[in-house]
Design a protein around this motif. Structure first.
Motif, PDB file in Angstrom:
ATOM      1  N   PHE A   1       0.845  -1.258  -0.057  1.00  0.00           N
ATOM      2  CA  PHE A   1       0.054  -0.090   0.155  1.00  0.00           C
ATOM      3  C   PHE A   1       0.793   1.333   0.130  1.00  0.00           C
ATOM      4  O   PHE A   1       2.105   1.157   0.230  1.00  0.00           O
ATOM      5  CB  PHE A   1      -0.962   0.015   1.061  1.00  0.00           C
ATOM      6  N   SER A   2       0.271   2.254  -0.449  1.00  0.00           N
ATOM      7  CA  SER A   2       0.995   3.711  -0.124  1.00  0.00           C
ATOM      8  C   SER A   2       1.001   3.951   1.259  1.00  0.00           C
ATOM      9  O   SER A   2       0.469   2.982   2.032  1.00  0.00           O
ATOM     10  CB  SER A   2       0.158   4.761  -0.848  1.00  0.00           C
ATOM     11  N   LYS A   3       1.466   4.949   1.732  1.00  0.00           N
ATOM     12  CA  LYS A   3       1.647   5.242   2.988  1.00  0.00           C
ATOM     13  C   LYS A   3       0.374   5.477   3.642  1.00  0.00           C
ATOM     14  O   LYS A   3      -0.005   5.232   4.772  1.00  0.00           O
ATOM     15  CB  LYS A   3       2.816   6.639   3.298  1.00  0.00           C
ATOM     16  N   TRP A   4      -0.542   6.053   2.846  1.00  0.00           N
ATOM     17  CA  TRP A   4      -2.036   6.112   3.476  1.00  0.00           C
ATOM     18  C   TRP A   4      -2.781   4.872   3.800  1.00  0.00           C
ATOM     19  O   TRP A   4      -3.502   4.831   4.555  1.00  0.00           O
ATOM     20  CB  TRP A   4      -2.765   7.072   2.562  1.00  0.00           C
ATOM     21  N   GLY A   5      -2.362   3.931   2.849  1.00  0.00           N
ATOM     22  CA  GLY A   5      -3.097   2.670   2.867  1.00  0.00           C
ATOM     23  C   GLY A   5      -2.348   1.959   4.373  1.00  0.00           C
ATOM     24  O   GLY A   5      -3.172   1.135   5.034  1.00  0.00           O
ATOM     25  N   ILE A   6      -1.120   2.245   4.569  1.00  0.00           N
ATOM     26  CA  ILE A   6      -0.593   1.782   5.550  1.00  0.00           C
ATOM     27  C   ILE A   6      -1.208   2.483   7.058  1.00  0.00           C
ATOM     28  O   ILE A   6      -1.504   1.839   7.967  1.00  0.00           O
ATOM     29  CB  ILE A   6       0.965   1.859   5.750  1.00  0.00           C
ATOM     30  N   LEU A   7      -1.484   3.484   6.991  1.00  0.00           N
ATOM     31  CA  LEU A   7      -2.092   4.448   8.020  1.00  0.00           C
ATOM     32  C   LEU A   7      -3.386   3.951   8.190  1.00  0.00           C
ATOM     33  O   LEU A   7      -3.861   3.532   9.419  1.00  0.00           O
ATOM     34  CB  LEU A   7      -2.288   5.935   7.549  1.00  0.00           C
ATOM     35  N   PHE A   8      -4.337   3.719   7.274  1.00  0.00           N
ATOM     36  CA  PHE A   8      -5.615   3.088   7.422  1.00  0.00           C
ATOM     37  C   PHE A   8      -5.513   1.652   7.805  1.00  0.00           C
ATOM     38  O   PHE A   8      -6.303   1.215   8.761  1.00  0.00           O
ATOM     39  CB  PHE A   8      -6.336   3.236   6.057  1.00  0.00           C
ATOM     40  N   SER A   9      -4.701   0.940   7.684  1.00  0.00           N
ATOM     41  CA  SER A   9      -4.402  -0.465   8.218  1.00  0.00           C
ATOM     42  C   SER A   9      -4.217  -0.124   9.706  1.00  0.00           C
ATOM     43  O   SER A   9      -4.617  -1.139  10.700  1.00  0.00           O
ATOM     44  CB  SER A   9      -3.272  -1.166   7.409  1.00  0.00           C
ATOM     45  N   ILE A  10      -3.235   0.533  10.064  1.00  0.00           N
ATOM     46  CA  ILE A  10      -2.956   0.853  11.461  1.00  0.00           C
ATOM     47  C   ILE A  10      -4.123   1.244  12.310  1.00  0.00           C
ATOM     48  O   ILE A  10      -4.658   0.647  13.186  1.00  0.00           O
ATOM     49  CB  ILE A  10      -1.910   1.778  11.881  1.00  0.00           C
TER      50      ILE A  10
END
Length: 435
Positions: free
Chosen positions: A317-326
């Motif tokens: 994912f992009s960094k935003w995808g990682i943020l939403f995963s967190i």
């Protein structure tokens, strides 16, 4: 595999109802002895000393002590009576008044349980007597009570700051607008729902609110000004660089005792009860803090921080995808672990991930704290629901409370999304803070 077993053991222990502190300490002891050896005890002693000498954590018992005195001063009762008369004539007015009182009480106490129980004992019977929808009334009190964990001076922020290596003062200021945003979302929801469905929140009868305007204003001034002065004394001294967080907490203690004295509630019994409640809650928090530091020491020694970091940073994912995963992971964990456990266990692991992704540390930290508010309303371990269930009359069923909190969980997710889309909601005030 070792890290996986360590995490599974931790989650299983908490899930089966063992105290979080003993699960953390036990897992640290077992895995530390097996894979590090007896030298791990030396690290434990250093961690214990570090927690006990942390000056910022001294603010925890001070804010708790302040909150107990505010609870016993009668401030909430005076606020409710004044707002009851002012807003009761509106559709959903009592619900709106409950949210406003919850926000003011949160800003004066920083404790969820005290706020929710105190306000629930007053607001729930009043709303039920006026024919309010039972689920909506329960959801309003639960959601309003959770504001105490976000709106400063919040105990969660005091605990979070040292763990993440961030200024508690900046976190306090960063939490103000997100807290107010949630208050506005709750009020808009209640107003809109009761406009569409008047039967869910009927207004008070004209005869009940037929009180002279002079008396209404007197009640409002005498109930709002004292807590406003208290809030300004605490947050203002931090914002203008007059006092550190711990010193501001001490100012809050003195101001809360003066407020209790002004309301003629300052007695030896009140002081005794305040000391006992503060001691009990502080002991629990610091016990978890110490054992969590033991767990983190072993976890890092075994390379667990690198495993977690690589896991998230290598997601496709992009960094935003990682943020939403967190964010999704935190919502899931919040269903099974209380905020104290999540802060002490998860925050040390995900804070470096946020830094690696280039996120503003204060913004990232406040997103996590806004997210953790959701944990108070999401079953099965929804503490806000349990607090209210303990004081509800027999005609209120647990399913009524569950139905009532669902819309507010949605509103909390909307508030979290707005903080992500508009970072200035969080960062504006901390950037103005005097150095």
């Amino acid at each position: 595999m070792i890290i996986f077993l360590m995490l599974v053991g931790l989650i299983a222990g908490v899930f089966f109802g063992f105290p979080t502190a003993f699960v953390l300490g036990g897992m640290a002891m077992i895995f530390g002895l097996i894979f590090v050896g007896p030298d791990i005890f030396g690290f434990f002693i250093l961690q214990l000393e570090s927690v006990m000498k942390n000056y910022t954590l001294l603010a925890v018992p001070l804010f708790l002590f302040m909150g107990v005195f505010i609870e016993k001063s009668g401030m909430a009762e005076r606020l409710f009576n004044s707002l009851y008369l002012l807003a009761g004539g509106l559709r959903g007015g009592l619900g709106i008044a409950t949210i406003v009182i919850s926000a003011l009480f949160a800003a004066a106490t920083g404790v969820v349980g005290a706020s929710e129980i105190t306000i629930g004992l007053m607001a729930l019977p009043a709303m039920l007597a006026k024919g309010y929808n039972k689920s909506m009334a329960c959801g309003t009190i639960c959601a309003g009570g959770t504001l105490g964990i976000l709106i400063p001076p919040s105990v969660m922020i005091v605990v979070y700051g040292p763990i993440a290596g961030l200024s508690v003062g900046k976190l306090f200021l960063g939490a103000i607008f997100p807290g107010l945003l949630l208050v506005m979302l709750y009020i808009l929801y209640l107003a809109l729902r009761c406009y569409i469905r008047p039967q869910d929140g009927p207004p008070m009868a004209p005869a009940e609110r037929d009180v002279p305007l002079k008396h209404k204003l007197y009640l409002l001034v005498t109930s709002v000004v004292p807590p406003a002065v208290l809030i300004f004394a605490v947050l203002g001294s931090i914002f203008f660089g007059i006092a550190a967080v711990t010193e501001a907490a001490a100012v809050g203690v003195i101001a809360s005792m003066a407020l209790a004295a002004a309301y003629r509630r300052l007695t030896l019994e009140t002081i005794k009860q305040a000391c006992l409640q503060t001691l009990q809650i502080t002991s629990m928090i610091l016990m978890i803090a110490v054992t969590a530091s033991f767990f983190s020491t072993v976890f890092v020694a075994l390379g667990g921080d690198d495993v977690i970091s690589d896991l998230f940073l290598n997601l496709p994912f992009s960094k935003w995808g990682i943020l939403f995963s967190i964010m999704g992971l935190l919502i899931f964990l919040g269903m099974f672990i209380d905020w104290i456990g999540i802060v002490f266990i998860v925050v040390p692991l995900i804070t470096p991930i946020g830094a690696s992704l280039g996120f503003d540390p204060v913004w990232f930290a406040l997103l996590i704290m806004v997210n953790l508010q959701i944990s108070f309303l999401t079953p099965p371990f929804a503490y806000s629901i349990f607090y209210l269930r303990g004081i509800t009359p027999p005609e209120i069923k647990t399913t009524d409370i569950y139905r009532g909190v669902i819309p507010f969980v949605g509103l909390q997710i909307i508030g979290l999304a707005l903080c992500i889309l508009f970072p200035q909601i969080i960062t504006y005030l901390p950037n103005l803070m005097l150095k």
